[in-house]
Design a protein around this motif. Structure first.
Motif, PDB file in Angstrom:
ATOM      1  N   PRO A 145       0.842  -1.190   0.000  1.00 11.44           N
ATOM      2  CA  PRO A 145       0.000   0.000   0.000  1.00 11.44           C
ATOM      3  C   PRO A 145       0.885   1.251   0.000  1.00 11.44           C
ATOM      4  CG  PRO A 145       0.000  -1.058   2.170  1.00 11.44           C
ATOM      5  CD  PRO A 145       0.756  -1.964   1.244  1.00 11.44           C
ATOM      6  N   ALA A 146       0.309   2.363  -0.446  1.00 12.55           N
ATOM      7  CA  ALA A 146       1.085   3.599  -0.550  1.00 12.55           C
ATOM      8  C   ALA A 146       1.282   4.208   0.842  1.00 12.55           C
ATOM      9  CB  ALA A 146       0.395   4.582  -1.492  1.00 12.55           C
ATOM     10  N   LEU A 147       2.091   3.530   1.656  1.00 15.12           N
ATOM     11  CA  LEU A 147       2.366   3.975   3.016  1.00 15.12           C
ATOM     12  C   LEU A 147       3.847   4.262   3.150  1.00 15.12           C
ATOM     13  CD1 LEU A 147       0.270   1.263   4.920  1.00 15.12           C
ATOM     14  CD2 LEU A 147      -0.319   3.677   4.601  1.00 15.12           C
ATOM     15  N   PRO A 148       4.223   5.070   4.147  1.00 18.52           N
ATOM     16  CA  PRO A 148       5.644   5.399   4.272  1.00 18.52           C
ATOM     17  C   PRO A 148       6.495   4.202   4.704  1.00 18.52           C
ATOM     18  CG  PRO A 148       4.308   6.614   5.886  1.00 18.52           C
ATOM     19  CD  PRO A 148       3.366   5.831   5.039  1.00 18.52           C
ATOM     20  N   VAL A 149       7.627   4.028   4.008  1.00 15.25           N
ATOM     21  CA  VAL A 149       8.625   3.023   4.374  1.00 15.25           C
ATOM     22  C   VAL A 149       9.783   3.744   5.039  1.00 15.25           C
ATOM     23  CG1 VAL A 149      10.308   1.371   3.458  1.00 15.25           C
ATOM     24  CG2 VAL A 149       8.004   1.481   2.473  1.00 15.25           C
ATOM     25  N   THR A 150      10.238   3.205   6.169  1.00 14.45           N
ATOM     26  CA  THR A 150      11.385   3.799   6.848  1.00 14.45           C
ATOM     27  C   THR A 150      12.474   2.748   6.981  1.00 14.45           C
ATOM     28  OG1 THR A 150       9.836   5.116   8.141  1.00 14.45           O
ATOM     29  CG2 THR A 150      12.121   5.100   8.879  1.00 14.45           C
ATOM     30  N   THR A 151      13.681   3.072   6.488  1.00 14.60           N
ATOM     31  CA  THR A 151      14.814   2.157   6.631  1.00 14.60           C
ATOM     32  C   THR A 151      15.725   2.680   7.743  1.00 14.60           C
ATOM     33  OG1 THR A 151      16.292   3.317   5.128  1.00 14.60           O
ATOM     34  CG2 THR A 151      14.704   1.773   4.136  1.00 14.60           C
ATOM     35  N   ILE A 152      16.796   1.938   8.004  1.00 20.38           N
ATOM     36  CA  ILE A 152      17.748   2.365   9.037  1.00 20.38           C
ATOM     37  C   ILE A 152      18.282   3.768   8.733  1.00 20.38           C
ATOM     38  CG2 ILE A 152      19.707   1.239   7.845  1.00 20.38           C
ATOM     39  CD1 ILE A 152      19.254   1.392  11.677  1.00 20.38           C
ATOM     40  N   GLU A 153      18.380   4.111   7.430  1.00 24.04           N
ATOM     41  CA  GLU A 153      18.893   5.439   7.075  1.00 24.04           C
ATOM     42  C   GLU A 153      17.906   6.541   7.438  1.00 24.04           C
ATOM     43  OE1 GLU A 153      18.803   2.851   5.001  1.00 24.04           O
ATOM     44  OE2 GLU A 153      20.727   2.617   3.964  1.00 24.04           O
ATOM     45  N   GLY A 154      16.620   6.186   7.592  1.00 21.89           N
ATOM     46  CA  GLY A 154      15.596   7.213   7.733  1.00 21.89           C
ATOM     47  C   GLY A 154      15.110   7.447   9.155  1.00 21.89           C
ATOM     48  N   ILE A 155      15.689   6.756  10.129  1.00 19.91           N
ATOM     49  CA  ILE A 155      15.125   6.884  11.481  1.00 19.91           C
ATOM     50  C   ILE A 155      16.026   7.657  12.429  1.00 19.91           C
ATOM     51  CG2 ILE A 155      13.671   4.829  11.370  1.00 19.91           C
ATOM     52  CD1 ILE A 155      15.794   3.324  12.901  1.00 19.91           C
ATOM     53  N   LEU A 157      27.075  -5.198  19.198  1.00 18.62           N
ATOM     54  CA  LEU A 157      27.288  -5.720  17.842  1.00 18.62           C
ATOM     55  C   LEU A 157      28.651  -6.373  17.789  1.00 18.62           C
ATOM     56  CD1 LEU A 157      28.276  -2.871  15.376  1.00 18.62           C
ATOM     57  CD2 LEU A 157      28.480  -2.721  17.834  1.00 18.62           C
ATOM     58  N   GLN A 158      28.762  -7.315  16.853  1.00 21.52           N
ATOM     59  CA  GLN A 158      30.098  -7.858  16.602  1.00 21.52           C
ATOM     60  C   GLN A 158      30.481  -7.509  15.171  1.00 21.52           C
ATOM     61  OE1 GLN A 158      31.047 -11.748  18.153  1.00 21.52           O
ATOM     62  NE2 GLN A 158      29.780 -11.405  19.955  1.00 21.52           N
ATOM     63  N   CYS A 159      30.025  -8.257  14.177  1.00 25.50           N
ATOM     64  CA  CYS A 159      30.376  -7.867  12.807  1.00 25.50           C
ATOM     65  C   CYS A 159      29.475  -6.742  12.299  1.00 25.50           C
ATOM     66  CB  CYS A 159      30.315  -9.059  11.864  1.00 25.50           C
ATOM     67  SG  CYS A 159      28.677  -9.452  11.240  1.00 25.50           S
ATOM     68  N   GLY A 160      28.305  -6.579  12.895  1.00 26.89           N
ATOM     69  CA  GLY A 160      27.440  -5.457  12.549  1.00 26.89           C
ATOM     70  C   GLY A 160      26.405  -5.733  11.475  1.00 26.89           C
ATOM     71  N   TYR A 161      26.477  -6.914  10.856  1.00 25.52           N
ATOM     72  CA  TYR A 161      25.579  -7.179   9.730  1.00 25.52           C
ATOM     73  C   TYR A 161      24.109  -7.220  10.157  1.00 25.52           C
ATOM     74  CZ  TYR A 161      24.352  -8.957   5.114  1.00 25.52           C
ATOM     75  OH  TYR A 161      23.836  -9.095   3.854  1.00 25.52           O
ATOM     76  N   CYS A 162      23.834  -7.757  11.321  1.00 22.63           N
ATOM     77  CA  CYS A 162      22.445  -7.876  11.771  1.00 22.63           C
ATOM     78  C   CYS A 162      21.964  -6.603  12.454  1.00 22.63           C
ATOM     79  CB  CYS A 162      22.292  -9.060  12.729  1.00 22.63           C
ATOM     80  SG  CYS A 162      23.104  -8.789  14.339  1.00 22.63           S
ATOM     81  N   THR A 163      22.878  -5.668  12.710  1.00 20.09           N
ATOM     82  CA  THR A 163      22.558  -4.514  13.547  1.00 20.09           C
ATOM     83  C   THR A 163      21.448  -3.617  12.993  1.00 20.09           C
ATOM     84  OG1 THR A 163      24.841  -4.578  14.331  1.00 20.09           O
ATOM     85  CG2 THR A 163      23.564  -2.611  14.870  1.00 20.09           C
ATOM     86  N   PRO A 164      21.472  -3.257  11.701  1.00 18.25           N
ATOM     87  CA  PRO A 164      20.359  -2.423  11.214  1.00 18.25           C
ATOM     88  C   PRO A 164      19.006  -3.093  11.436  1.00 18.25           C
ATOM     89  CG  PRO A 164      22.137  -2.466   9.605  1.00 18.25           C
ATOM     90  CD  PRO A 164      22.479  -3.489  10.650  1.00 18.25           C
ATOM     91  N   GLY A 165      18.930  -4.389  11.192  1.00 18.36           N
ATOM     92  CA  GLY A 165      17.679  -5.115  11.400  1.00 18.36           C
ATOM     93  C   GLY A 165      17.266  -5.101  12.855  1.00 18.36           C
ATOM     94  N   PHE A 166      18.230  -5.329  13.753  1.00 19.69           N
ATOM     95  CA  PHE A 166      17.930  -5.306  15.184  1.00 19.69           C
ATOM     96  C   PHE A 166      17.451  -3.917  15.611  1.00 19.69           C
ATOM     97  CE2 PHE A 166      19.961  -9.397  16.234  1.00 19.69           C
ATOM     98  CZ  PHE A 166      19.135  -9.805  17.262  1.00 19.69           C
ATOM     99  N   VAL A 167      18.149  -2.878  15.139  1.00 21.08           N
ATOM    100  CA  VAL A 167      17.793  -1.514  15.549  1.00 21.08           C
ATOM    101  C   VAL A 167      16.398  -1.149  15.030  1.00 21.08           C
ATOM    102  CG1 VAL A 167      18.379   0.930  15.241  1.00 21.08           C
ATOM    103  CG2 VAL A 167      20.172  -0.731  15.808  1.00 21.08           C
ATOM    104  N   VAL A 168      16.150  -1.410  13.740  1.00 23.19           N
ATOM    105  CA  VAL A 168      14.841  -1.074  13.169  1.00 23.19           C
ATOM    106  C   VAL A 168      13.739  -1.874  13.873  1.00 23.19           C
ATOM    107  CG1 VAL A 168      13.414  -1.209  11.092  1.00 23.19           C
ATOM    108  CG2 VAL A 168      15.738  -0.343  10.941  1.00 23.19           C
ATOM    109  N   ALA A 169      13.983  -3.170  14.110  1.00 29.24           N
ATOM    110  CA  ALA A 169      12.968  -4.005  14.768  1.00 29.24           C
ATOM    111  C   ALA A 169      12.699  -3.507  16.185  1.00 29.24           C
ATOM    112  CB  ALA A 169      13.423  -5.463  14.792  1.00 29.24           C
TER     113      ALA A 169
END
Lengths: 278, 158
Positions: free
Chosen positions: B71-81, B100-112
């Motif tokens: 739906p035409a709703l706002p999407v927010t990524t790690i860059e947008g918050i 964090l260790q390698c950091g790969y999961c970090t954006p997902g964890f932070v956004v979630a």
């Protein structure tokens, strides 16, 4: 994979879109279908989005609860009053994937995909849920148990869509499941129990069995008392653990699944009937 | 033929969807079309949470959503918050605990975490927040520090 997505804005247009191509399939949340499309388990070049259909309701009606097929599971689990009326159903909904997955995954999608490991089919079978459908010939209503033909096989007519599910007003119930990791895997086995209004026994249904989730009438016969005795619970658990066809696969052996059913049925009964916890 | 679903708003910027293929996943639109590489591809099958973004403030897995079906709703990524007060609190908690260790999961964890705190409220409690975050995996198994960050953020629980 060339693939087109139609986005009809109403029920009639959605049915027409489904009838317009022999390989057309409906897509709601897509959390299961997209994986099967990518893996080639489902072959279709024509997806028909259900996002524009007015079926996202979760509401109390005169008969009980009416839950629309395109309601995201997260909305279902957070609906005011539903967990009090149907604790086992909400337990089952909350067991599906992660919170982020449930913001998109829908009730209708889970039914339509009809996975043998579905966490929602067992509790809906135990509640003896009605499914409402709409197709080229108009609306109809059917028992889930009659629609569920086999693994990944729901008896829908061509162009027919799941409109929603009707549940009784309330029923003591519980859903117990086991898997390797909670939010990132599917259940090895799920056991649902419920005692719908007017029922003279506990209904017992199993998931993670072949060819599809099923009721276990022989086990139910041992569970007529509202709070079954320890001996009755043991007998029902023993029957349930031998009554279905269990598969050995990468998630569990058949023998392990049988043992899980025994334990999970006793746990579910303890939760729902107020008996002692095994 | 599919009707044009209208623009999708990503981090406050309209994104025209008319020319996007019907089978494109939101994850690929974000990373390869818009260059928003903060959203990570982990399993691409809905099991790891690395690709979590917010759709109208709710967590969704961008690997399992078709861009043109949203739906035409706002999407927010790690860059947008970054300017959001809840997000600032989450970032500070993750930083303070070096979560964090390698950091790969970090954006997902932070956004979630941001999405769940907003959805469930600041009194959500540690146990519930941990349970709700079970869909995010850290393959380095750096959960102890992530757990400490979560405990800083969830006020209502033990």
């Amino acid at each position: 994979m060339p693939l087109t997505l139609e986005r009809p804005d109403g029920v009639d247009a959605a049915i027409a879109a489904l009838l317009s191509a022999p390989d057309a399939v409906p897509i709601a949340g897509g959390t299961d279908l997209l994986l099967d499309l990518e893996a080639g388990r489902v072959r279709s070049e024509h997806l028909v989005s259900l996002a524009g259909l007015p079926w996202a309701r979760v509401e109390r009606t005169g008969e009980g609860w009416s839950i629309g097929s395109t309601a995201p599971l997260r909305r279902v689990e957070r609906s005011e009053g539903l967990a009090a009326d149907h604790p086992g159903f909400v337990e089952a909904v909350r067991s599906v994937g992660s919170a982020a997955l449930r913001h998109r995954a829908t009730l209708g999608g889970n039914l339509g995909r009809a996975s043998p490991a579905s966490d929602l089919l067992p509790i809906l079978l135990a509640l003896d849920a009605d499914v409402t459908l709409v197709g080229p010939a108009g609306p109809r209503r059917a028992k889930l148990d009659e629609l569920l033909r086999g693994s990944r096989d729901l008896a829908l007519g061509r162009g027919e869509l799941i409109e929603g599910v009707a549940l009784p007003p309330r029923a003591p119930s519980a859903y117990a499941w086991q898997r390797v990791r909670p939010a990132n895997d599917i259940s090895q086995v799920g056991v649902a129990i419920a005692r719908p209004p007017g029922a003279d026994r506990w209904a017992v249904a199993l998931g993670g069995v072949l060819p599809r989730p099923c009721r276990v009438p022989a086990a139910e016969e041992a569970l007529t008392a509202p709070t079954p005795s320890e001996e009755e619970v043991r007998r029902a658990a023993r029957i349930a653990s031998t009554a279905a066809r269990f598969a050995s696969d990468r998630r569990a052996t058949a023998e392990y699944r049988r043992r899980l059913v025994d334990v999970l049925l006793r746990r579910a009964l303890a939760r729902a009937s107020g008996g002692a916890r095994p | 033929m599919s009707a044009d679903p209208g623009p999708l708003e990503v981090n406050g910027r309209p994104v025209e969807r008319a020319s996007i293929p019907d089978d494109e996943r939101l994850l690929d639109t974000l990373r390869w079309r818009l260059g928003l590489k903060g959203t990570k591809e982990g399993c691409r099958s809905g099991d790891c949470g690395a690709c979590t973004v917010l759709l109208a403030g709710e967590t969704v897995l961008s690997c399992l959503a078709l861009t043109r079906d949203l739906p035409a709703l706002p999407v927010t990524t790690i860059e947008g918050i970054e300017e959001d007060p809840v997000a600032i609190a989450v970032r500070e908690a993750f930083t303070a605990e070096a979560a964090l260790q390698c950091g790969y999961c970090t954006p997902g964890f932070v956004v979630a975490t941001v999405g769940l705190l907003k959805e469930l409220g600041p009194d959500v409690g540690v146990d519930r927040l941990r349970e709700e975050l079970a869909g995010n995996l850290c393959r380095c198994t750096g959960y102890a520090a992530i757990d400490r960050a979560i405990r800083r953020l969830a006020r209502g629980g033990p």
